[in-house]
Design a protein around this motif. Structure first.
Motif, PDB file in Angstrom:
ATOM      1  N   ALA A   1      -0.160  69.114   2.842  1.00 35.20           N
ATOM      2  CA  ALA A   1      -1.278  68.634   2.017  1.00 35.20           C
ATOM      3  C   ALA A   1      -1.453  67.118   2.090  1.00 35.20           C
ATOM      4  O   ALA A   1      -2.591  66.634   2.167  1.00 35.20           O
ATOM      5  CB  ALA A   1      -1.086  69.095   0.575  1.00 35.20           C
ATOM      6  N   PRO A   2      -0.377  66.303   2.064  1.00 36.11           N
ATOM      7  CA  PRO A   2      -0.588  64.849   2.166  1.00 36.11           C
ATOM      8  C   PRO A   2      -1.254  64.426   3.472  1.00 36.11           C
ATOM      9  O   PRO A   2      -2.019  63.462   3.498  1.00 36.11           O
ATOM     10  CB  PRO A   2       0.835  64.278   2.055  1.00 36.11           C
ATOM     11  CG  PRO A   2       1.621  65.326   1.341  1.00 36.11           C
ATOM     12  CD  PRO A   2       1.038  66.631   1.794  1.00 36.11           C
ATOM     13  N   ALA A   3      -0.982  65.132   4.564  1.00 37.74           N
ATOM     14  CA  ALA A   3      -1.631  64.800   5.828  1.00 37.74           C
ATOM     15  C   ALA A   3      -3.126  65.055   5.749  1.00 37.74           C
ATOM     16  O   ALA A   3      -3.928  64.270   6.277  1.00 37.74           O
ATOM     17  CB  ALA A   3      -1.016  65.620   6.958  1.00 37.74           C
ATOM     18  N   ILE A   4      -3.509  66.145   5.091  1.00 35.87           N
ATOM     19  CA  ILE A   4      -4.934  66.472   4.943  1.00 35.87           C
ATOM     20  C   ILE A   4      -5.635  65.394   4.117  1.00 35.87           C
ATOM     21  O   ILE A   4      -6.722  64.916   4.465  1.00 35.87           O
ATOM     22  CB  ILE A   4      -5.092  67.853   4.275  1.00 35.87           C
ATOM     23  CG1 ILE A   4      -4.409  68.941   5.111  1.00 35.87           C
ATOM     24  CG2 ILE A   4      -6.561  68.170   4.053  1.00 35.87           C
ATOM     25  CD1 ILE A   4      -4.857  69.012   6.531  1.00 35.87           C
ATOM     26  N   THR A   5      -5.012  64.993   3.014  1.00 35.43           N
ATOM     27  CA  THR A   5      -5.596  63.960   2.152  1.00 35.43           C
ATOM     28  C   THR A   5      -5.730  62.641   2.900  1.00 35.43           C
ATOM     29  O   THR A   5      -6.768  61.963   2.835  1.00 35.43           O
ATOM     30  CB  THR A   5      -4.727  63.773   0.903  1.00 35.43           C
ATOM     31  OG1 THR A   5      -4.652  65.010   0.190  1.00 35.43           O
ATOM     32  CG2 THR A   5      -5.299  62.705  -0.005  1.00 35.43           C
ATOM     33  N   THR A   6      -4.678  62.264   3.619  1.00 37.59           N
ATOM     34  CA  THR A   6      -4.695  61.006   4.355  1.00 37.59           C
ATOM     35  C   THR A   6      -5.754  61.018   5.440  1.00 37.59           C
ATOM     36  O   THR A   6      -6.498  60.039   5.620  1.00 37.59           O
ATOM     37  CB  THR A   6      -3.310  60.744   4.965  1.00 37.59           C
ATOM     38  OG1 THR A   6      -2.336  60.671   3.919  1.00 37.59           O
ATOM     39  CG2 THR A   6      -3.292  59.442   5.747  1.00 37.59           C
ATOM     40  N   ALA A   7      -5.847  62.118   6.182  1.00 41.71           N
ATOM     41  CA  ALA A   7      -6.853  62.220   7.239  1.00 41.71           C
ATOM     42  C   ALA A   7      -8.268  62.126   6.664  1.00 41.71           C
ATOM     43  O   ALA A   7      -9.152  61.491   7.259  1.00 41.71           O
ATOM     44  CB  ALA A   7      -6.677  63.528   8.002  1.00 41.71           C
ATOM     45  N   ALA A   8      -8.481  62.746   5.510  1.00 41.66           N
ATOM     46  CA  ALA A   8      -9.805  62.691   4.879  1.00 41.66           C
ATOM     47  C   ALA A   8     -10.159  61.265   4.476  1.00 41.66           C
ATOM     48  O   ALA A   8     -11.311  60.828   4.621  1.00 41.66           O
ATOM     49  CB  ALA A   8      -9.838  63.619   3.673  1.00 41.66           C
ATOM     50  N   GLN A   9      -9.171  60.517   3.978  1.00 49.25           N
ATOM     51  CA  GLN A   9      -9.432  59.138   3.572  1.00 49.25           C
ATOM     52  C   GLN A   9      -9.689  58.230   4.772  1.00 49.25           C
ATOM     53  O   GLN A   9     -10.600  57.397   4.753  1.00 49.25           O
ATOM     54  CB  GLN A   9      -8.254  58.621   2.750  1.00 49.25           C
ATOM     55  CG  GLN A   9      -8.119  59.300   1.395  1.00 49.25           C
ATOM     56  CD  GLN A   9      -6.831  58.923   0.673  1.00 49.25           C
ATOM     57  OE1 GLN A   9      -5.805  58.662   1.281  1.00 49.25           O
ATOM     58  NE2 GLN A   9      -6.888  58.882  -0.652  1.00 49.25           N
ATOM     59  N   ILE A  10      -8.907  58.382   5.826  1.00 49.45           N
ATOM     60  CA  ILE A  10      -9.136  57.584   7.040  1.00 49.45           C
ATOM     61  C   ILE A  10     -10.505  57.906   7.623  1.00 49.45           C
ATOM     62  O   ILE A  10     -11.309  57.011   7.913  1.00 49.45           O
ATOM     63  CB  ILE A  10      -8.048  57.870   8.085  1.00 49.45           C
ATOM     64  CG1 ILE A  10      -6.673  57.407   7.592  1.00 49.45           C
ATOM     65  CG2 ILE A  10      -8.383  57.173   9.410  1.00 49.45           C
ATOM     66  CD1 ILE A  10      -5.529  57.871   8.478  1.00 49.45           C
ATOM     67  N   GLY A  11     -10.771  59.199   7.798  1.00 56.01           N
ATOM     68  CA  GLY A  11     -12.031  59.613   8.396  1.00 56.01           C
ATOM     69  C   GLY A  11     -13.237  59.218   7.576  1.00 56.01           C
ATOM     70  O   GLY A  11     -14.288  58.880   8.130  1.00 56.01           O
ATOM     71  N   GLY A  12     -13.099  59.242   6.240  1.00 59.15           N
ATOM     72  CA  GLY A  12     -14.209  58.843   5.383  1.00 59.15           C
ATOM     73  C   GLY A  12     -14.574  57.382   5.558  1.00 59.15           C
ATOM     74  O   GLY A  12     -15.763  57.024   5.613  1.00 59.15           O
ATOM     75  N   ARG A  13     -13.576  56.527   5.673  1.00 57.54           N
ATOM     76  CA  ARG A  13     -13.858  55.101   5.878  1.00 57.54           C
ATOM     77  C   ARG A  13     -14.496  54.861   7.242  1.00 57.54           C
ATOM     78  O   ARG A  13     -15.418  54.050   7.387  1.00 57.54           O
ATOM     79  CB  ARG A  13     -12.568  54.284   5.727  1.00 57.54           C
ATOM     80  CG  ARG A  13     -12.174  54.033   4.277  1.00 57.54           C
ATOM     81  CD  ARG A  13     -10.762  53.491   4.168  1.00 57.54           C
ATOM     82  NE  ARG A  13     -10.444  53.042   2.811  1.00 57.54           N
ATOM     83  CZ  ARG A  13     -10.165  53.839   1.796  1.00 57.54           C
ATOM     84  NH1 ARG A  13     -10.179  55.151   1.990  1.00 57.54           N
ATOM     85  NH2 ARG A  13      -9.886  53.353   0.592  1.00 57.54           N
ATOM     86  N   ILE A  14     -13.991  55.546   8.265  1.00 56.56           N
ATOM     87  CA  ILE A  14     -14.561  55.373   9.602  1.00 56.56           C
ATOM     88  C   ILE A  14     -15.990  55.907   9.654  1.00 56.56           C
ATOM     89  O   ILE A  14     -16.872  55.304  10.266  1.00 56.56           O
ATOM     90  CB  ILE A  14     -13.655  56.051  10.640  1.00 56.56           C
ATOM     91  CG1 ILE A  14     -12.323  55.289  10.745  1.00 56.56           C
ATOM     92  CG2 ILE A  14     -14.341  56.133  12.003  1.00 56.56           C
ATOM     93  CD1 ILE A  14     -11.289  55.958  11.615  1.00 56.56           C
ATOM     94  N   ARG A  15     -16.229  57.027   9.018  1.00 60.34           N
ATOM     95  CA  ARG A  15     -17.598  57.585   8.961  1.00 60.34           C
ATOM     96  C   ARG A  15     -18.547  56.624   8.246  1.00 60.34           C
ATOM     97  O   ARG A  15     -19.686  56.394   8.703  1.00 60.34           O
ATOM     98  CB  ARG A  15     -17.575  58.924   8.225  1.00 60.34           C
ATOM     99  CG  ARG A  15     -18.952  59.561   8.008  1.00 60.34           C
ATOM    100  CD  ARG A  15     -18.860  60.610   6.920  1.00 60.34           C
ATOM    101  NE  ARG A  15     -18.422  60.037   5.643  1.00 60.34           N
ATOM    102  CZ  ARG A  15     -17.884  60.733   4.642  1.00 60.34           C
ATOM    103  NH1 ARG A  15     -17.712  62.040   4.761  1.00 60.34           N
ATOM    104  NH2 ARG A  15     -17.522  60.131   3.516  1.00 60.34           N
ATOM    105  N   ASP A  16     -18.115  56.074   7.126  1.00 60.39           N
ATOM    106  CA  ASP A  16     -19.002  55.274   6.283  1.00 60.39           C
ATOM    107  C   ASP A  16     -19.142  53.828   6.752  1.00 60.39           C
ATOM    108  O   ASP A  16     -20.189  53.208   6.540  1.00 60.39           O
ATOM    109  CB  ASP A  16     -18.493  55.280   4.843  1.00 60.39           C
ATOM    110  CG  ASP A  16     -18.528  56.656   4.209  1.00 60.39           C
ATOM    111  OD1 ASP A  16     -19.263  57.524   4.727  1.00 60.39           O
ATOM    112  OD2 ASP A  16     -17.805  56.871   3.213  1.00 60.39           O
ATOM    113  N   HIS A  17     -18.085  53.275   7.357  1.00 63.87           N
ATOM    114  CA  HIS A  17     -18.087  51.837   7.658  1.00 63.87           C
ATOM    115  C   HIS A  17     -17.843  51.503   9.121  1.00 63.87           C
ATOM    116  O   HIS A  17     -17.983  50.338   9.509  1.00 63.87           O
ATOM    117  CB  HIS A  17     -17.011  51.134   6.816  1.00 63.87           C
ATOM    118  CG  HIS A  17     -17.117  51.402   5.351  1.00 63.87           C
ATOM    119  ND1 HIS A  17     -18.146  50.909   4.571  1.00 63.87           N
ATOM    120  CD2 HIS A  17     -16.323  52.125   4.511  1.00 63.87           C
ATOM    121  CE1 HIS A  17     -17.975  51.305   3.309  1.00 63.87           C
ATOM    122  NE2 HIS A  17     -16.886  52.055   3.255  1.00 63.87           N
ATOM    123  N   GLY A  18     -17.432  52.486   9.921  1.00 66.26           N
ATOM    124  CA  GLY A  18     -17.078  52.209  11.302  1.00 66.26           C
ATOM    125  C   GLY A  18     -15.592  51.945  11.456  1.00 66.26           C
ATOM    126  O   GLY A  18     -14.846  51.839  10.487  1.00 66.26           O
TER     127      GLY A  18
END
Length: 352
Positions: free
Chosen positions: A211-228
């Motif tokens: 579960a922590p890997a899923i949460t971390t991946a979502a946070q990394i990917g969200g920043r890259i999606r939103d800000h590059g």
């Protein structure tokens, strides 16, 4: 019996068996008895050696890959250069040295390190010659373009293990037997989050989730999606988790996972499919570390460095190149997953 083992046995006696995830979290990050919170685990005097400690070439090439991704995205400023689980700071120091000549890059970045260990934070402070902001978790990283490296970070995140039964799943637990820690299995129960694994598993097979890997991946990917930005996630594992991969290392040798909690490193293979699916951005095909480094030019770099060496230093350098890239060493065992913006291109070294 370690001091932490006694603590865990008392907890089990009072509250019943614990999950493998709880056991890993306590073993690695207990505030006063945890493996990472009480020691430097790296190098010859520690329990394992990571790629940045093997050769400077590893960090140099990763730094140039991220810097080129930054250039390809229009050189945004300001932006975050981040590392998850930075160890002694060797990798980030090599990244910063290699990218010093990239025009504007050091003016645009601020370095952020996600590190829970006070011991390792002090080592990072001494190793990295620039201003650094430390974080206990990824969720406090700035909301701006993110260029991130995570090398052997995800493998230490706590996992849960489930054994397939007839119609449901038995969770693997840590229990007590005759005054010692032991593995046990809980009752067979439905696990909706594992329904998709019924097609590729058979009875008694172990499946791991993190579960922590899923949460971390979502946070990394969200920043890259939103800000590059871009992320390079490097670890041992494969596209999909299958089987029991929990392992412990002590003094560079494998030991039983329950033998020395708090005094051995605990890891598990990374399920890159789950990470890629959780990240709300684009990802490149999973790439073996050896292929990734060769695409970035590690062999010409190794040859250039070799011209300055002789004797034992040259032999050590040749061995380091082989260890990082050869299929029978780290070259195939470790994989690289690159994350990048939707409709963008992956960082250099990664296939499109």
């Amino acid at each position: 019996m370690t001091t932490l083992a006694k603590h865990l046995l008392a907890r089990i006696e009072a509250h019943g068996p614990m999950t493998v995830a709880d056991f890993m979290a306590e073993s690695l990050l207990h505030p006063t008895l945890g493996y990472y919170t009480t020691r430097d685990p790296l190098g010859a005097e520690g329990d394992f050696t990571t790629a940045p400690e093997i050769s400077q070439m590893f960090g140099e090439l990763i730094g140039l890959s991220l810097a080129q991704a930054w250039l390809d995205q229009g050189a945004p400023s300001p932006c975050t250069l981040a590392e998850l689980g930075p160890g002694r700071g060797t990798l980030m120091a090599d990244i910063l040295r290699a990218t010093r000549a990239v025009p504007g890059f050091h003016d645009a970045i601020h370095v952020h390190l996600v590190e829970a260990s006070p011991t390792l934070r002090e080592m990072q402070r001494a190793t990295i010659n620039t201003d650094v902001t430390w974080h206990n978790s990824i969720d406090t990283l700035p909301e701006q373009p993110l260029y991130l490296i995570a090398n052997e970070f995800f493998d230490a995140l706590p996992i849960r293990q489930f054994q397939r039964g007839g119609e449901g799943w038995h969770e693997r637990l840590i229990a007590m037997r005759e005054g010692a820690l032991t593995f046990a299995f809980g009752p067979e129960l439905p696990q909706p989050h594992l329904e998709h694994r019924l097609t590729d598993t058979v009875k008694d097979m172990i499946v791991e989730t993190c579960a922590p890997a899923i949460t971390t991946a979502a946070q990394i990917g969200g920043r890259i999606r939103d800000h590059g930005g871009a992320a390079l996630l490097i670890d041992y594992g494969d596209w999909r988790s299958k089987g029991d991969t929990l392992q412990a290392l002590k003094s560079h040798a494998f030991v039983a996972p329950l033998a020395a909690p708090g005094e051995s490193d605990l890891t598990a293979h990374v399920d890159f499919e789950a990470i890629a699916q959780a990240a709300p951005c684009a990802h490149a095909p999973l790439t073996p570390q050896g292929v990734f480094l060769e695409q970035l030019g590690i062999t010409p770099r190794a040859q250039a460095l070799a011209n300055r060496l002789e004797g034992p230093a040259l032999n050590s350098h040749i061995a380091a190149h082989r260890r990082l890239t050869h299929p029978e060493e780290m070259g195939n065992l470790f994989k690289v997953l690159a994350l990048f913006p939707p409709n963008g291109t992956p960082p250099p070294g990664c296939p499109t």
